[in-house]
Design an enzyme around this catalytic site. Sequence first.
Site, PDB file in Angstrom:
ATOM      1  N   CYS A  21      13.871   2.622 -16.601  1.00 19.51           N
ATOM      2  CA  CYS A  21      14.542   2.511 -17.897  1.00 19.51           C
ATOM      3  C   CYS A  21      13.884   3.528 -18.830  1.00 19.51           C
ATOM      4  CB  CYS A  21      14.547   1.082 -18.445  1.00 19.51           C
ATOM      5  SG  CYS A  21      12.997   0.470 -19.131  1.00 19.51           S
ATOM      6  N   HIS A  31      -5.250  -0.626  -5.955  1.00 21.53           N
ATOM      7  CA  HIS A  31      -6.066  -1.674  -6.571  1.00 21.53           C
ATOM      8  C   HIS A  31      -5.293  -2.924  -6.936  1.00 21.53           C
ATOM      9  CE1 HIS A  31      -9.418   1.276  -8.054  1.00 21.53           C
ATOM     10  NE2 HIS A  31      -9.209   1.344  -6.741  1.00 21.53           N
TER      11      HIS A  31
END
Length: 143
Positions: A65, A98
């Site tokens: 978006c 991570h």
Amino acid sequence: MKISIGNDHAGPDYKKAIVAYLEEKGHTVINHGTDSFESVDYPDFGHPVAYDVESKKADLGIVICGSGNGIAMTANKHQDIRAALCWTKEIAQLARQHNDANILSIPARYTSIQQAVEMVDAFLTTPFEGGRHANRVNKIACK
């Protein structure tokens, strides 16, 4: 790999380039995005991507978006979804490495199409590191 993609009116050109890249690499794409530049509501395109990833219909998702924020917030309403708003390939790598992110959120108004494709490549090719990060990722979900 099967990738679900969704975008609002800020991202048709990004989606087109990303889908071409994904198909060139041999991935299957589930397309929930609009091809129009007329204003639409990003949740209408973010929820289907999150459902696909949540239900294992897709391995990973990509949402696009204008700022990347609204559609990421939408996807993150789903259990077991970790949508990461990324603006560089390094951030995309860290989101996978991570955080075990499973949806990449791209801010179309703040990145180029080339940057977006580089982020997608990094997102798809970077594995979750596990180890000390696994405990942290497990604490994200409110189960």
